[in-house]
Design an enzyme around this catalytic site. Structure first.
Site, PDB file in Angstrom:
ATOM      1  N   LYS A   1       0.838  -1.204   0.000  1.00  0.00           N
ATOM      2  CA  LYS A   1       0.000   0.000   0.000  1.00  0.00           C
ATOM      3  C   LYS A   1       0.875   1.257   0.000  1.00  0.00           C
ATOM      4  O   LYS A   1       0.651   2.203  -0.745  1.00  0.00           O
ATOM      5  CB  LYS A   1      -0.874   0.006   1.261  1.00  0.00           C
ATOM      6  CG  LYS A   1      -2.351  -0.005   0.955  1.00  0.00           C
ATOM      7  CD  LYS A   1      -3.155   0.070   2.237  1.00  0.00           C
ATOM      8  CE  LYS A   1      -4.286  -0.941   2.179  1.00  0.00           C
ATOM      9  NZ  LYS A   1      -4.974  -1.093   3.457  1.00  0.00           N
TER      10      LYS A   1
ATOM     11  N   THR B   1     -14.731   3.135  13.154  1.00  0.00           N
ATOM     12  CA  THR B   1     -16.009   2.902  13.830  1.00  0.00           C
ATOM     13  C   THR B   1     -15.831   1.768  14.816  1.00  0.00           C
ATOM     14  O   THR B   1     -15.552   0.635  14.425  1.00  0.00           O
ATOM     15  CB  THR B   1     -17.095   2.559  12.797  1.00  0.00           C
ATOM     16  OG1 THR B   1     -17.204   3.659  11.907  1.00  0.00           O
ATOM     17  CG2 THR B   1     -18.435   2.316  13.471  1.00  0.00           C
TER      18      THR B   1
ATOM     19  N   GLU C   1     -16.055   9.008  11.821  1.00  0.00           N
ATOM     20  CA  GLU C   1     -16.141   9.567  10.469  1.00  0.00           C
ATOM     21  C   GLU C   1     -17.543   9.355   9.910  1.00  0.00           C
ATOM     22  O   GLU C   1     -18.211   8.396  10.259  1.00  0.00           O
ATOM     23  CB  GLU C   1     -15.096   8.908   9.567  1.00  0.00           C
ATOM     24  CG  GLU C   1     -15.080   7.381   9.575  1.00  0.00           C
ATOM     25  CD  GLU C   1     -16.018   6.731   8.583  1.00  0.00           C
ATOM     26  OE1 GLU C   1     -16.547   7.461   7.737  1.00  0.00           O
ATOM     27  OE2 GLU C   1     -16.229   5.512   8.691  1.00  0.00           O
ATOM     28  N   PHE C   2     -17.943  10.274   9.032  1.00  0.00           N
ATOM     29  CA  PHE C   2     -19.225  10.136   8.338  1.00  0.00           C
ATOM     30  C   PHE C   2     -18.986  10.293   6.846  1.00  0.00           C
ATOM     31  O   PHE C   2     -19.566  11.156   6.194  1.00  0.00           O
ATOM     32  CB  PHE C   2     -20.229  11.173   8.856  1.00  0.00           C
ATOM     33  CG  PHE C   2     -20.525  11.030  10.327  1.00  0.00           C
ATOM     34  CD1 PHE C   2     -21.460  10.107  10.780  1.00  0.00           C
ATOM     35  CD2 PHE C   2     -19.841  11.800  11.265  1.00  0.00           C
ATOM     36  CE1 PHE C   2     -21.723   9.964  12.137  1.00  0.00           C
ATOM     37  CE2 PHE C   2     -20.097  11.663  12.622  1.00  0.00           C
ATOM     38  CZ  PHE C   2     -21.044  10.742  13.059  1.00  0.00           C
TER      39      PHE C   2
ATOM     40  N   ALA D   1     -36.305   2.436  -2.216  1.00  0.00           N
ATOM     41  CA  ALA D   1     -36.409   0.984  -2.160  1.00  0.00           C
ATOM     42  C   ALA D   1     -35.484   0.406  -3.225  1.00  0.00           C
ATOM     43  O   ALA D   1     -35.176   1.049  -4.220  1.00  0.00           O
ATOM     44  CB  ALA D   1     -37.846   0.559  -2.412  1.00  0.00           C
ATOM     45  N   GLY D   2     -35.020  -0.803  -3.006  1.00  0.00           N
ATOM     46  CA  GLY D   2     -34.118  -1.414  -3.972  1.00  0.00           C
ATOM     47  C   GLY D   2     -33.821  -2.844  -3.594  1.00  0.00           C
ATOM     48  O   GLY D   2     -34.595  -3.484  -2.858  1.00  0.00           O
TER      49      GLY D   2
ATOM     50  N   CYS E   1     -20.182  -0.394   5.807  1.00  0.00           N
ATOM     51  CA  CYS E   1     -20.657   0.229   7.053  1.00  0.00           C
ATOM     52  C   CYS E   1     -21.991  -0.283   7.549  1.00  0.00           C
ATOM     53  O   CYS E   1     -22.084  -0.814   8.656  1.00  0.00           O
ATOM     54  CB  CYS E   1     -20.733   1.740   6.868  1.00  0.00           C
ATOM     55  SG  CYS E   1     -19.125   2.493   6.721  1.00  0.00           S
TER      56      CYS E   1
HETATM   57  C1  UDX Z   1     -22.490   5.012   4.828  1.00  0.00           C
HETATM   58  C2  UDX Z   1     -22.927   6.335   5.490  1.00  0.00           C
HETATM   59  O1  UDX Z   1     -23.752   7.066   4.589  1.00  0.00           O
HETATM   60  C3  UDX Z   1     -21.728   7.141   5.926  1.00  0.00           C
HETATM   61  O2  UDX Z   1     -22.138   8.311   6.576  1.00  0.00           O
HETATM   62  C4  UDX Z   1     -20.910   6.277   6.873  1.00  0.00           C
HETATM   63  O3  UDX Z   1     -19.794   6.935   7.333  1.00  0.00           O
HETATM   64  C5  UDX Z   1     -20.513   4.981   6.179  1.00  0.00           C
HETATM   65  O4  UDX Z   1     -21.680   4.300   5.723  1.00  0.00           O
HETATM   66  P1  UDX Z   1     -21.599   4.234   2.433  1.00  0.00           P
HETATM   67  O5  UDX Z   1     -21.534   2.857   2.992  1.00  0.00           O
HETATM   68  O6  UDX Z   1     -20.457   4.747   1.651  1.00  0.00           O
HETATM   69  O7  UDX Z   1     -21.807   5.311   3.619  1.00  0.00           O
HETATM   70  O8  UDX Z   1     -22.864   4.275   1.479  1.00  0.00           O
HETATM   71  P2  UDX Z   1     -24.295   4.976   1.404  1.00  0.00           P
HETATM   72  O9  UDX Z   1     -24.294   5.957   0.305  1.00  0.00           O
HETATM   73  O10 UDX Z   1     -24.743   5.445   2.717  1.00  0.00           O
HETATM   74  O11 UDX Z   1     -25.189   3.729   0.927  1.00  0.00           O
HETATM   75  C6  UDX Z   1     -25.257   2.531   1.670  1.00  0.00           C
HETATM   76  C7  UDX Z   1     -26.116   1.494   0.985  1.00  0.00           C
HETATM   77  O12 UDX Z   1     -27.493   1.829   1.076  1.00  0.00           O
HETATM   78  C8  UDX Z   1     -25.858   1.303  -0.501  1.00  0.00           C
HETATM   79  O13 UDX Z   1     -25.848  -0.092  -0.790  1.00  0.00           O
HETATM   80  C9  UDX Z   1     -27.028   1.973  -1.180  1.00  0.00           C
HETATM   81  O14 UDX Z   1     -27.309   1.407  -2.433  1.00  0.00           O
HETATM   82  C10 UDX Z   1     -28.123   1.713  -0.182  1.00  0.00           C
HETATM   83  N1  UDX Z   1     -29.220   2.693  -0.236  1.00  0.00           N
HETATM   84  C11 UDX Z   1     -28.975   3.999   0.075  1.00  0.00           C
HETATM   85  C12 UDX Z   1     -30.513   2.283  -0.561  1.00  0.00           C
HETATM   86  O15 UDX Z   1     -30.751   1.104  -0.842  1.00  0.00           O
HETATM   87  N2  UDX Z   1     -31.511   3.210  -0.555  1.00  0.00           N
HETATM   88  C13 UDX Z   1     -31.313   4.510  -0.235  1.00  0.00           C
HETATM   89  O16 UDX Z   1     -32.283   5.284  -0.248  1.00  0.00           O
HETATM   90  C14 UDX Z   1     -29.993   4.926   0.075  1.00  0.00           C
END
Ligand code: UDX
Length: 440
Positions: A35, A121, A154-155, A258-259, A266
């Site tokens: 890395k 986390t 972190e967020f 929905a999906g 995370c």
């Molecule tokens: C998430 C949090 O948003 C972030 O703040 C945290 O620090 C880490 O976890 P991330 O995992 O990068 O971030 O993805 P995110 O954009 O939140 O989406 C997570 C999952 O939810 C994806 O698989 C996405 O497809 C799904 N999703 C999201 C849905 O199915 N429907 C939605 O309305 C939103």
């Protein structure tokens, strides 16, 4: 300020690069020499939009360096961020071995006051364990050194991590020591915009805030997925319901889609870990247990629809898969619904041709020489001659495909849309049989 970031993975690298970008002197440590080599050669080991530019300009400016040398890294930073991985154990709890190893290294090599920041986390109570691990090492050296342990979760969303770091909604600082709080305020001052973003609280509340945020978002998604499945049976359209409720500011527009289920590094991990924490402390978090099981079931939903349409025996059938990553703008396939879809298709004898703009290398790494999985260079190449098209990730480039071409290339004009990218009526007009999520 002098900052060390322990762990040059996703969170560590983004944090280190962004902190360097506002003028800090940052040293990123990783135990993985491959890395560090990539970083020293001017590359980045992950796919994240905009990150390479931030890394390169700060390396050039001499504010961002990389090392595998643990003692040098501990000596460098007055602030030491711990941003190493916390993979889930078999029982769902976060594995803290890397976090605690980092803490011990700090205790072993520190030579003055250090603010040690938990960025990974980690379960509520971890800061106490980090403090104890450092204390043990410091005591073993017979040294009298001061330090403070801070929780600063972190967020960062994958695909938007640089922007999330640079323009945060909030910065959570859990600390009980005035000097550490001052240092964190100074460090984050450049990221405050038009109003105060930094929230100081006790350490445990900060640790819990991270889980609360992710669990709430995951809950919204599972809630919508459950209603989507009901809407299908009732002959209602979840997309219209989404618009109907999102317009209420108390509900809001975000995370109501929905999906085919949430994935990533995370949500699945954090929901499981929080359920586990509850159990350890005598609380059965029933709602979150359901959030998780609804999501597991939702990842199978597309295959249920395929089976309902084509029968349980899919031997000899080939499906086109658009999207492998757990969401757009990343090559990450951790807990991705695509993995469940592919495995379920293979189990029933089908094969697949997949296309993803960036995650195909990652899929190859995960699926190896799987003979039932092929990759296409372009979306339409995957569709050509397939029994149906299955959409798993809502990449922008899938938004308005040439539908007549999709129809003509497919052996049967059927689309399973796991992300509700299309309007059922539009596909119907093009003579395509359409299956979305919750579009009764
Ligand atoms: C998430 C949090 O948003 C972030 O703040 C945290 O620090 C880490 O976890 P991330 O995992 O990068 O971030 O993805 P995110 O954009 O939140 O989406 C997570 C999952 O939810 C994806 O698989 C996405 O497809 C799904 N999703 C999201 C849905 O199915 N429907 C939605 O309305 C939103």
């Amino acid at each position: 300020m002098k900052v060390t970031v322990v762990g040059s993975g996703y969170v560590g690298l983004v944090s280190g690069a962004c902190l360097a970008d506002v003028g800090n002197d940052v040293l990123c440590l990783d135990v993985d020499p491959s890395k560090i080599r990539i970083l020293e050669e001017g590359g980045i080991p992950i796919h994240e939009p905009g990150l390479l530019e931030v890394v390169q300009r700060n390396v050039q400016a001499g504010r961002l360096r990389f090392t595998t040398d643990i003692p040098a890294a501990v000596r460098h930073g007055d602030v030491q961020f711990i941003a190493v991985g916390t993979p889930p154990d078999e029982d769902g709890s976060a594995d803290l071995q890397y976090v605690l190893a980092a803490a011990r290294n700090i205790g072993r090599h520190m030579d003055g006051y250090r603010v040690v920041v938990d960025k990974s986390t980690v379960p509520v109570g971890t800061a106490d364990k980090v403090r104890a691990a450092i204390a043990e090492e410091v005591a073993a050296r017979g040294a009298a050194l001061e330090y403070s342990v801070v929780s600063n979760p972190e967020f960062l969303k994958e695909g938007a991590a640089v922007d999330d770091f640079m323009r945060p909604d909030r910065i959570i600082v859990g600390a009980d020591d005035a000097r550490a709080i001052d240092w964190m305020r100074e460090l984050y001052a450049p990221f405050q915009r038009n109003h105060e973003r930094l929230l100081v609280m006790d350490v445990r509340s900060a640790e819990l805030t991270k889980y609360a945020a992710n669990a709430m978002l995951a809950t919204r998604i599972s809630f919508m997925n459950e209603l989507a499945n009901l809407a299908e049976t009732l002959g209602a359209d979840i997309e219209l319901v989404r618009q109907g409720i999102g317009s209420d500011p108390r509900i809001g527009w975000h995370f109501l889609y929905a999906g085919c289920g949430y994935g990533g590094s995370c949500f699945p991990k954090d929901v499981k870990a929080l359920v586990r924490t509850g159990r350890e402390h005598g609380h059965d978090l029933r709602l979150l247990g359901a959030v998780e099981s609804v999501n597991e079931r939702q990842k199978r939903r597309l295959v249920d629809k395929i089976v309902a349409r084509f029968g349980d025996n899919l031997a000899g059938r080939r499906f086109a898969l658009w999207g492998l990553a757990f969401k757009p703008n990343t090559d990450d396939m951790r807990e991705a619904p695509s993995r469940v879809v592919l495995e379920e298709l293979f189990r029933r004898g089908a094969s697949a041709v997949a296309y993803d703009p960036v995650a195909m290398d990652e899929a190859q790494r995960i699926f190896g020489d799987e003979p039932r999985l092929a990759y296409a260079a372009r979306p339409m190449d995957a569709v050509d001659g397939a029994d149906a098209l299955v959409i798993v990730t809502e990449w922008k480039e899938f938004r308005s495909p040439d539908f007549p071409r999709v129809r003509d290339l497919l052996r049967q004009p059927v689309v399973f849309d796991g992300r509700n990218m299309y309007e059922p009526a539009v596909l119907e007009r093009h003579g395509i049989e359409y299956f979305g999520i919750g579009r009764g």
